[in-house]
Design a protein around this motif. Structure first.
Motif, PDB file in Angstrom:
ATOM      1  N   GLU A  48      61.492  41.596  10.503  1.00 36.10           N
ATOM      2  CA  GLU A  48      59.852  42.438  10.293  1.00 36.10           C
ATOM      3  C   GLU A  48      60.600  42.873   9.095  1.00 36.10           C
ATOM      4  N   THR A  49      59.273  43.055   8.804  1.00 41.07           N
ATOM      5  CA  THR A  49      59.165  43.557   7.127  1.00 41.07           C
ATOM      6  C   THR A  49      58.456  44.796   7.152  1.00 41.07           C
ATOM      7  N   ALA A  50      58.425  45.660   6.144  1.00 43.51           N
ATOM      8  CA  ALA A  50      58.013  47.023   6.053  1.00 43.51           C
ATOM      9  C   ALA A  50      56.022  46.965   6.359  1.00 43.51           C
ATOM     10  N   SER A  51      56.092  45.455   5.959  1.00 47.88           N
ATOM     11  CA  SER A  51      54.383  45.649   6.066  1.00 47.88           C
ATOM     12  C   SER A  51      54.167  45.536   7.752  1.00 47.88           C
ATOM     13  N   ASP A  52      55.083  44.769   8.073  1.00 46.37           N
ATOM     14  CA  ASP A  52      54.998  44.594   9.883  1.00 46.37           C
ATOM     15  C   ASP A  52      55.096  45.832  10.183  1.00 46.37           C
ATOM     16  N   PHE A  53      56.251  46.774   9.684  1.00 48.28           N
ATOM     17  CA  PHE A  53      55.898  48.587  10.706  1.00 48.28           C
ATOM     18  C   PHE A  53      54.741  48.949  10.350  1.00 48.28           C
ATOM     19  N   ALA A  54      53.965  48.553   8.152  1.00 51.99           N
ATOM     20  CA  ALA A  54      52.587  49.736   8.539  1.00 51.99           C
ATOM     21  C   ALA A  54      52.034  49.437   9.304  1.00 51.99           C
ATOM     22  N   VAL A  55      51.658  47.806   9.363  1.00 51.37           N
ATOM     23  CA  VAL A  55      50.574  47.748  10.246  1.00 51.37           C
ATOM     24  C   VAL A  55      50.707  48.712  11.818  1.00 51.37           C
ATOM     25  N   LYS A  56      51.580  48.272  12.261  1.00 48.54           N
ATOM     26  CA  LYS A  56      51.166  49.140  14.124  1.00 48.54           C
ATOM     27  C   LYS A  56      51.860  50.078  14.072  1.00 48.54           C
ATOM     28  N   SER A  79      55.804  53.008  -0.420  1.00 46.02           N
ATOM     29  CA  SER A  79      57.657  52.373   0.103  1.00 46.02           C
ATOM     30  C   SER A  79      58.271  51.863  -1.642  1.00 46.02           C
ATOM     31  N   VAL A  80      59.176  52.109  -1.064  1.00 43.27           N
ATOM     32  CA  VAL A  80      60.062  51.841  -1.928  1.00 43.27           C
ATOM     33  C   VAL A  80      61.001  50.439  -1.704  1.00 43.27           C
ATOM     34  N   SER A  81      60.821  49.742  -0.466  1.00 41.12           N
ATOM     35  CA  SER A  81      61.406  48.112  -0.001  1.00 41.12           C
ATOM     36  C   SER A  81      60.274  47.009   0.865  1.00 41.12           C
ATOM     37  N   ALA A  82      59.633  47.219  -0.261  1.00 42.03           N
ATOM     38  CA  ALA A  82      58.481  45.996   0.561  1.00 42.03           C
ATOM     39  C   ALA A  82      58.674  44.974   0.380  1.00 42.03           C
ATOM     40  N   GLU A  83      58.794  44.033   1.399  1.00 45.79           N
ATOM     41  CA  GLU A  83      58.611  42.371   0.511  1.00 45.79           C
ATOM     42  C   GLU A  83      58.679  42.075  -0.498  1.00 45.79           C
ATOM     43  N   ASN A  84      56.752  41.631  -0.765  1.00 43.91           N
ATOM     44  CA  ASN A  84      56.029  41.733  -1.883  1.00 43.91           C
ATOM     45  C   ASN A  84      55.991  42.517  -2.652  1.00 43.91           C
ATOM     46  N   CYS A  86      53.522  41.916  -4.377  1.00 42.72           N
ATOM     47  CA  CYS A  86      52.176  41.497  -4.713  1.00 42.72           C
ATOM     48  C   CYS A  86      51.930  40.678  -3.377  1.00 42.72           C
ATOM     49  N   PRO A  87      51.532  40.796  -2.214  1.00 41.35           N
ATOM     50  CA  PRO A  87      50.322  41.761  -2.116  1.00 41.35           C
ATOM     51  C   PRO A  87      51.079  42.708  -1.634  1.00 41.35           C
ATOM     52  N   THR A  88      50.197  44.113  -2.144  1.00 40.04           N
ATOM     53  CA  THR A  88      50.282  45.141  -1.507  1.00 40.04           C
ATOM     54  C   THR A  88      51.298  45.564   0.065  1.00 40.04           C
ATOM     55  N   VAL A  89      51.679  46.378   0.654  1.00 40.70           N
ATOM     56  CA  VAL A  89      52.038  47.119   2.131  1.00 40.70           C
ATOM     57  C   VAL A  89      50.487  47.995   2.298  1.00 40.70           C
ATOM     58  N   ALA A  90      49.610  48.481   1.734  1.00 36.82           N
ATOM     59  CA  ALA A  90      48.636  48.080   1.805  1.00 36.82           C
ATOM     60  C   ALA A  90      47.486  47.083   1.984  1.00 36.82           C
ATOM     61  N   GLY A  91      47.878  46.636   1.318  1.00 35.67           N
ATOM     62  CA  GLY A  91      46.928  45.390   1.163  1.00 35.67           C
ATOM     63  C   GLY A  91      47.399  44.049   1.931  1.00 35.67           C
ATOM     64  N   THR A  92      48.269  44.605   2.418  1.00 38.65           N
ATOM     65  CA  THR A  92      48.380  43.324   4.239  1.00 38.65           C
ATOM     66  C   THR A  92      48.022  44.161   5.277  1.00 38.65           C
ATOM     67  N   VAL A  93      48.151  45.318   5.251  1.00 39.13           N
ATOM     68  CA  VAL A  93      47.223  46.283   6.714  1.00 39.13           C
ATOM     69  C   VAL A  93      45.756  46.270   6.159  1.00 39.13           C
ATOM     70  N   GLN A  94      45.418  46.147   5.188  1.00 36.08           N
ATOM     71  CA  GLN A  94      44.174  46.075   5.526  1.00 36.08           C
ATOM     72  C   GLN A  94      43.458  45.427   6.155  1.00 36.08           C
ATOM     73  N   LYS A  95      44.365  43.363   5.700  1.00 33.64           N
ATOM     74  CA  LYS A  95      44.200  42.548   6.382  1.00 33.64           C
ATOM     75  C   LYS A  95      44.421  42.085   7.402  1.00 33.64           C
ATOM     76  N   GLU A  96      45.398  42.977   8.419  1.00 34.59           N
ATOM     77  CA  GLU A  96      46.499  43.142   9.467  1.00 34.59           C
ATOM     78  C   GLU A  96      45.111  43.179  10.969  1.00 34.59           C
ATOM     79  N   ILE A  97      44.308  44.537   9.747  1.00 38.21           N
ATOM     80  CA  ILE A  97      44.288  45.712  11.098  1.00 38.21           C
ATOM     81  C   ILE A  97      42.559  45.526  10.753  1.00 38.21           C
ATOM     82  N   GLY A  98      42.087  45.184   9.969  1.00 38.98           N
ATOM     83  CA  GLY A  98      40.431  44.128   9.863  1.00 38.98           C
ATOM     84  C   GLY A  98      39.726  45.014   9.132  1.00 38.98           C
TER      85      GLY A  98
END
Ligand code: ACO
Length: 317
Positions: A48-56, A79-84, A86-98
């Motif tokens: 899992e990535t930092a964004s995956d953790f963030a979504v959960k 975050s200091v350890s995001a996979e990308n 961009c997209p940002t962690v916050a942007g990935t969360v936005q998409k994944e949670i709807g």
């Protein structure tokens, strides 16, 4: 316009890495790590990535807040350890949670969640935002040098999140930065440009442990003292302290110097190690879930780390 926290959530990956596991990788021992740092085990990502953790963590916080993702007006992640990049962690969360709101990341290392929370409070002051999601998410196992015993025993992975809304809970804050790369540095990928001739340091966490320790104990004690006094309270008024879980000796020292009972400090470093910007929101979510913090209680939060940076805030829960 102030804010109140109406929901918290946390997520850590399943894989547990014990001190004995690490003793098979580097020259260390459970005894040394427990005595010097206070960590018994940490969680480490397998896939899992930092964004995956963030979504959960975010889904847990939103559920806890009793709102829907579409009711969010803004998402800010640290975050200091995001996979990308961009997209940002916050942007990935936005998409994944709807959610459909704007979303962006900030970076202030271990103080990142409290910097993000303070930024969210400033947005709330415009009066046009109802709900903001604030996240700290890290996969530090990505940027740890697993051959360096002075750092690999300290860090862990995870994420925490909080939903804030309009209210009267945020009493004050203190942010500090002292631009410095001699104590803590996390270089990013140096690139492959054939035209760039300067040194490209390895993209791992470099930390002068003793200098960080001195900075940390000084900031945690003075930030809390100054903030509480600036807000018109005394240390006796404090019900709960949530600090960055960097080293149990730093928390013990702060408790003694502030003459605040250790019982008021929420501590989970033994289970997760230092999760940088995720550390404070994971601790906050666990304190919240424990039922020990009640509406009306006075909570001070404090963090410190790379930057160098520190942050503290005082909240009427
Ligand atoms: N196992 C066994 N021995 C070790 C280990 C280990 N994992 N790591 C270091 N040692 C050794 C050192 O080599 C040294 O040996 P020597 O005396 O033979 O030279 C000895 O232990 C003492 O080393 P120190 O670095 O002096 O140990 P210290 O007591 O300072 O503990 C630590 C090191 C845990 C890193 C501590 O300094 C610390 O917690 N600092 C603060 C960290 C922090 O707050 N970080 C937050 C920010 S992180 C961020 O922003 C990314």
């Amino acid at each position: 316009m102030s804010i109140k926290i109406i929901g918290t959530g946390a997520y850590v990956p399943e894989k547990v890495v014990t001190n004995d596991d690490l003793a098979k990788l580097v020259d260390t021992s459970d005894e040394w790590i427990m005595q010097r740092v206070g960590v018994s085990q940490r969680r480490v990502s397998v896939d899992e990535t930092a964004s995956d953790f963030a979504v959960k963590a975010s889904l847990a916080a939103i559920k806890n807040a009793g709102i829907k993702p579409e009711e969010l007006d803004l998402i800010i992640a640290a975050s200091v350890s995001a996979e990308n990049i961009c997209p940002t962690v916050a942007g990935t969360v936005q998409k994944e949670i709807g959610a459909t709101c704007p979303a962006f990341d900030i970076n202030s290392a271990c103080s990142g969640f409290l910097f993000a929370l303070d930024t969210a409070v400033s947005f709330m002051a415009r009066g046009t935002y109802e709900n903001i999601l604030v996240i700290g998410a890290e996969r530090l196992s990505k940027i740890v040098d697993w051959t360096d015993r002075s750092t690999c025993v300290i860090f862990g992975d995870g994420a925490g999140a909080a939903v804030i809304t309009k209210g009267e809970g945020y009493l004050g804050s203190k942010l500090f930065t002292q631009g410095d790369d001699s104590v803590i540095k996390i270089p990013s990928f140096g690139g492959t440009s054939p035209f760039y001739t300067a040194e490209k340091p390895a993209p791992y966490i470099f930390m002068d442990g003793q200098e960080t320790f001195k900075f940390a104990v000084n900031k945690i004690v003075n930030d809390i003292k100054e903030l509480v006094s600036k807000c018109g309270y005394t240390l006796d008024d404090i019900d709960h302290v949530v600090t960055h879980q960097a080293n149990i000796r730093i928390i013990d020292y702060a408790s003694k110097r502030l003459k605040l009972s250790k019982d008021k400090f929420f501590v989970n470093i033994e289970k997760y190690g230092n999760t940088s910007s995720a550390s404070v929101p994971i601790a906050l979510a666990e304190l919240d879930a424990s039922g020990k913090i009640k509406r009306g209680d006075l909570l001070v939060m404090s963090a410190f780390g790379g930057g160098l940076s520190s942050a503290a805030c005082l909240i009427r829960w």
